[in-house]
Enzyme design. Structure first.
Site, PDB file in Angstrom:
ATOM      1  N   LEU A  31      10.107  41.769  -0.791  1.00 41.44           N
ATOM      2  CA  LEU A  31      10.412  43.122  -1.600  1.00 41.44           C
ATOM      3  C   LEU A  31      11.346  43.071  -2.495  1.00 41.44           C
ATOM      4  CD1 LEU A  31       9.299  45.470   1.108  1.00 41.44           C
ATOM      5  CD2 LEU A  31       8.010  44.225  -0.575  1.00 41.44           C
ATOM      6  N   SER A  33       3.024  39.527   9.101  1.00 41.53           N
ATOM      7  CA  SER A  33       1.897  39.006   9.520  1.00 41.53           C
ATOM      8  C   SER A  33       1.311  37.829   8.646  1.00 41.53           C
ATOM      9  CB  SER A  33       1.004  40.299   9.763  1.00 41.53           C
ATOM     10  OG  SER A  33       0.492  40.782   8.412  1.00 41.53           O
ATOM     11  N   ASN A  34       1.490  38.116   7.554  1.00 40.70           N
ATOM     12  CA  ASN A  34       1.094  37.073   6.704  1.00 40.70           C
ATOM     13  C   ASN A  34       1.884  35.571   6.756  1.00 40.70           C
ATOM     14  OD1 ASN A  34      -1.030  37.700   4.261  1.00 40.70           O
ATOM     15  ND2 ASN A  34       0.328  39.527   4.478  1.00 40.70           N
ATOM     16  N   ASN A  46       3.333  34.879  -5.501  1.00 37.11           N
ATOM     17  CA  ASN A  46       3.602  36.087  -4.553  1.00 37.11           C
ATOM     18  C   ASN A  46       2.188  36.561  -4.448  1.00 37.11           C
ATOM     19  OD1 ASN A  46       4.944  38.703  -3.840  1.00 37.11           O
ATOM     20  ND2 ASN A  46       4.185  39.512  -5.746  1.00 37.11           N
ATOM     21  N   HIS A  70       0.373  40.338  -4.002  1.00 35.93           N
ATOM     22  CA  HIS A  70       0.596  41.933  -4.153  1.00 35.93           C
ATOM     23  C   HIS A  70      -0.857  42.450  -3.702  1.00 35.93           C
ATOM     24  CE1 HIS A  70       2.165  45.198  -5.885  1.00 35.93           C
ATOM     25  NE2 HIS A  70       0.823  45.644  -6.306  1.00 35.93           N
TER      26      HIS A  70
HETATM   27  C1  GAR Z   1       1.555  42.557   2.414  1.00 36.76           C
HETATM   28  O1  GAR Z   1       0.382  43.334   2.360  1.00 36.76           O
HETATM   29  C2  GAR Z   1       1.939  42.194   0.752  1.00 36.76           C
HETATM   30  O2  GAR Z   1       0.692  41.880   0.119  1.00 36.76           O
HETATM   31  C3  GAR Z   1       2.881  43.035   0.556  1.00 36.76           C
HETATM   32  O3  GAR Z   1       3.499  43.494   1.778  1.00 36.76           O
HETATM   33  C4  GAR Z   1       2.709  43.364   2.881  1.00 36.76           C
HETATM   34  C5  GAR Z   1       3.572  42.493   3.766  1.00 36.76           C
HETATM   35  O4  GAR Z   1       2.732  42.389   5.262  1.00 36.76           O
HETATM   36  N1  GAR Z   1       3.583  42.843  -0.443  1.00 36.76           N
HETATM   37  C6  GAR Z   1       4.103  43.690  -1.513  1.00 36.76           C
HETATM   38  O5  GAR Z   1       3.882  44.859  -1.398  1.00 36.76           O
HETATM   39  C7  GAR Z   1       4.734  43.013  -2.783  1.00 36.76           C
HETATM   40  N2  GAR Z   1       4.947  43.908  -3.605  1.00 36.76           N
HETATM   41  P1  GAR Z   1       3.391  41.504   6.329  1.00 36.76           P
HETATM   42  O6  GAR Z   1       4.720  41.449   6.324  1.00 36.76           O
HETATM   43  O7  GAR Z   1       2.486  41.911   7.425  1.00 36.76           O
HETATM   44  O8  GAR Z   1       2.885  40.136   5.828  1.00 36.76           O
END
Ligand code: GAR
Length: 189
Positions: A85, A13-14, A102, A104
């Protein structure tokens, strides 16, 4: 034209939000999206968004130069970990110093490190009755979640918020700030 490459492992989604943000910006282009998961939803999203996407496996990432060679060909101005990840191999960090960012989903240095990702972070925040959480955007170095912090934003947490509610609040911060901070870092280069 600045080029960015996005790494993602899950929903993406990001990634979608970042692609939308830069879509009408003639100075920045999302060159490609790289994922370690062949069935990740991010691949579906890229297909719909008409963005190049590539999948690599563990061997390619850690035991070959495949990803490094792709990045060397693209020569990105920034590499963005948007929900990625796996640990970034040292050779990538050495080849792209100060170019890997990154996000977090917590206020580092709290709730960082191995195993602290996604809902595990939000559940730990809930279990510890934290009254706030947030996002941290930082440079990537050899240690998980320890690179220099570029930006943090906070959100308050109430007793009624469960881990899912915390995740939603944090996601809103991610969507609001991550593309904007990426743009700022690109402009400052
Ligand atoms: C996001 O919330 C990001 O901050 C987190 O994974 C999610 C991905 O969401 N990242 C971590 O936890 C890194 N340690 P998305 O796939 O919907 O963008």
């Amino acid at each position: 034209m600045k080029r960015i490459v996005l790494f993602a492992s899950g929903s993406g989604s990001n990634v979608e939000n970042i692609v939308h943000y830069f879509r009408n910006n003639s100075n920045v282009t999302v060159a490609t999206v790289l994922t370690n998961k062949s069935n990740a939803k991010v691949l579906e999203r890229c297909n719909q968004l008409n963005i190049n996407a590539l999948h690599f496996n563990r061997t390619a990432f850690y035991d070959s130069d495949l990803v490094l060679d792709i990045l060397k060909t693209i020569q990105p101005d920034l590499i963005i970990l948007a929900g990625f990840l796996w640990k970034i191999p040292e050779k990538l960090i050495q080849n792209f110093p100060k170019k890997i960012l990154n996000i977090h989903p917590a206020l580092l240095p709290k709730y960082g490190g191995k195993g602290m990702y996604g809902m595990f972070v939000h559940q730990a925040i809930k279990d510890n009755n934290e009254v706030e959480s947030g996002i941290t955007i930082h440079y990537v170095n050899e240690n998980y979640d320890e690179g220099a912090i570029i930006y943090q934003a906070k959100t308050a947490i109430s007793d009624e918020d469960d881990a899912t509610a915390i995740a939603k609040k944090v996601q809103l911060l991610e969507y609001e700030h991550f593309p904007r901070i990426i743009e700022q870092v690109l402009l400052a280069q």
